[in-house]
Design a protein around this motif. Structure first.
Motif, mmCIF file in Angstrom:
data_model
loop_
_atom_site.group_PDB
_atom_site.id
_atom_site.type_symbol
_atom_site.label_atom_id
_atom_site.label_comp_id
_atom_site.label_asym_id
_atom_site.label_seq_id
_atom_site.Cartn_x
_atom_site.Cartn_y
_atom_site.Cartn_z
ATOM 1 N N PRO A 55 21.306 -39.930 -38.398
ATOM 2 C CA PRO A 55 22.322 -40.715 -39.117
ATOM 3 C C PRO A 55 23.607 -39.919 -39.395
ATOM 4 C CG PRO A 55 20.179 -41.124 -40.059
ATOM 5 C CD PRO A 55 20.018 -39.985 -39.083
ATOM 6 N N LYS A 56 23.475 -38.638 -39.686
ATOM 7 C CA LYS A 56 24.654 -37.797 -39.899
ATOM 8 C C LYS A 56 25.469 -37.675 -38.610
ATOM 9 C CE LYS A 56 22.429 -34.969 -43.426
ATOM 10 N NZ LYS A 56 21.905 -33.651 -43.751
ATOM 11 N N MET A 57 24.779 -37.478 -37.501
ATOM 12 C CA MET A 57 25.456 -37.348 -36.215
ATOM 13 C C MET A 57 26.177 -38.647 -35.851
ATOM 14 S SD MET A 57 22.382 -35.307 -34.312
ATOM 15 C CE MET A 57 23.129 -35.162 -32.714
ATOM 16 N N SER B 170 30.278 -39.094 -35.519
ATOM 17 C CA SER B 170 30.852 -39.444 -34.222
ATOM 18 C C SER B 170 31.447 -40.849 -34.184
ATOM 19 C CB SER B 170 29.781 -39.331 -33.135
ATOM 20 O OG SER B 170 28.814 -40.361 -33.304
ATOM 21 N N GLY B 171 31.072 -41.678 -35.159
ATOM 22 C CA GLY B 171 31.548 -43.058 -35.156
ATOM 23 C C GLY B 171 30.764 -43.949 -34.204
ATOM 24 N N ALA B 172 29.618 -43.486 -33.752
ATOM 25 C CA ALA B 172 28.784 -44.273 -32.840
ATOM 26 C C ALA B 172 28.243 -45.509 -33.556
ATOM 27 C CB ALA B 172 27.625 -43.408 -32.336
ATOM 28 N N HIS B 173 27.858 -46.497 -32.779
ATOM 29 C CA HIS B 173 27.282 -47.707 -33.347
ATOM 30 C C HIS B 173 26.335 -48.342 -32.336
ATOM 31 C CE1 HIS B 173 29.917 -50.195 -30.821
ATOM 32 N NE2 HIS B 173 30.813 -49.251 -31.060
ATOM 33 N N SER B 174 25.499 -49.228 -32.814
ATOM 34 C CA SER B 174 24.542 -49.905 -31.955
ATOM 35 C C SER B 174 25.277 -50.786 -30.957
ATOM 36 C CB SER B 174 23.602 -50.765 -32.796
ATOM 37 O OG SER B 174 22.743 -51.508 -31.949
ATOM 38 N N THR B 175 24.813 -50.805 -29.732
ATOM 39 C CA THR B 175 25.389 -51.676 -28.709
ATOM 40 C C THR B 175 24.422 -52.808 -28.354
ATOM 41 O OG1 THR B 175 24.562 -50.238 -26.948
ATOM 42 C CG2 THR B 175 26.825 -49.860 -27.724
ATOM 43 N N ASP B 176 23.312 -52.891 -29.069
ATOM 44 C CA ASP B 176 22.349 -53.966 -28.845
ATOM 45 C C ASP B 176 22.839 -55.203 -29.586
ATOM 46 O OD1 ASP B 176 20.195 -55.741 -28.847
ATOM 47 O OD2 ASP B 176 18.736 -54.106 -28.832
ATOM 48 N N LEU B 177 23.336 -56.185 -28.851
ATOM 49 C CA LEU B 177 23.915 -57.376 -29.465
ATOM 50 C C LEU B 177 22.862 -58.315 -30.058
ATOM 51 C CD1 LEU B 177 26.693 -58.164 -26.843
ATOM 52 C CD2 LEU B 177 26.889 -56.908 -29.001
ATOM 53 N N GLU B 178 21.632 -58.273 -29.528
ATOM 54 C CA GLU B 178 20.591 -59.174 -30.013
ATOM 55 C C GLU B 178 19.824 -58.613 -31.200
ATOM 56 O OE1 GLU B 178 18.151 -61.131 -27.204
ATOM 57 O OE2 GLU B 178 19.751 -61.257 -25.726
ATOM 58 N N ALA B 179 19.702 -57.305 -31.274
ATOM 59 C CA ALA B 179 18.945 -56.689 -32.371
ATOM 60 C C ALA B 179 19.607 -55.377 -32.786
ATOM 61 C CB ALA B 179 17.497 -56.453 -31.957
ATOM 62 N N PRO B 180 20.820 -55.448 -33.328
ATOM 63 C CA PRO B 180 21.474 -54.203 -33.746
ATOM 64 C C PRO B 180 20.683 -53.520 -34.857
ATOM 65 C CG PRO B 180 22.690 -56.106 -34.532
ATOM 66 C CD PRO B 180 21.600 -56.624 -33.649
ATOM 67 N N GLU B 181 20.700 -52.210 -34.831
ATOM 68 C CA GLU B 181 19.917 -51.438 -35.795
ATOM 69 C C GLU B 181 20.723 -50.207 -36.186
ATOM 70 O OE1 GLU B 181 15.293 -50.241 -36.055
ATOM 71 O OE2 GLU B 181 16.232 -49.902 -34.123
ATOM 72 N N SER B 182 20.765 -49.932 -37.463
ATOM 73 C CA SER B 182 21.472 -48.733 -37.913
ATOM 74 C C SER B 182 20.639 -47.491 -37.597
ATOM 75 C CB SER B 182 21.738 -48.806 -39.414
ATOM 76 O OG SER B 182 20.518 -48.663 -40.134
ATOM 77 N N ALA B 183 21.313 -46.369 -37.524
ATOM 78 C CA ALA B 183 20.603 -45.105 -37.302
ATOM 79 C C ALA B 183 19.645 -44.834 -38.446
ATOM 80 C CB ALA B 183 21.598 -43.966 -37.151
ATOM 81 N N GLU B 184 20.041 -45.189 -39.657
ATOM 82 C CA GLU B 184 19.169 -44.975 -40.822
ATOM 83 C C GLU B 184 17.885 -45.781 -40.691
ATOM 84 O OE1 GLU B 184 23.271 -43.957 -41.875
ATOM 85 O OE2 GLU B 184 22.422 -45.771 -41.012
#
Length: 69
Positions: free
Chosen positions: A21-23, A27-41
């Motif tokens: 989650p820190k990384m 980096s500003g990364a985010h989920s690219t799964d449009l059907e089931a987005p999920e946070s790193a946490e």
């Protein structure tokens, strides 16, 4: 990227779930799964039990390897 001195626990998601989650945040990364987005946490929360069980075993094996190596 090395997250600890044990080469048996390298993964920032599985063995060090507090790190991904820190990384992601840095980096500003985010989920690219449009059907089931999920946070790193949320993703890493699923890995905490695995990491807690593996850590003592990895530390034991790492200590044995250092002692025998």
């Amino acid at each position: 990227m090395i997250h600890n001195n044990e080469k048996l626990r390298p993964c920032p998601m599985l063995e060090n779930p507090q790190l991904l989650p820190k990384m992601v945040a840095q980096s500003g990364a985010h989920s690219t799964d449009l059907e089931a987005p999920e946070s790193a946490e949320h993703l890493c929360e699923k890995c905490k039990a695995y990491a807690a069980c593996w850590k003592p075993e990895a530390e034991k094996l790492w200590a044995e390897e250092k002692h025998n190596g």
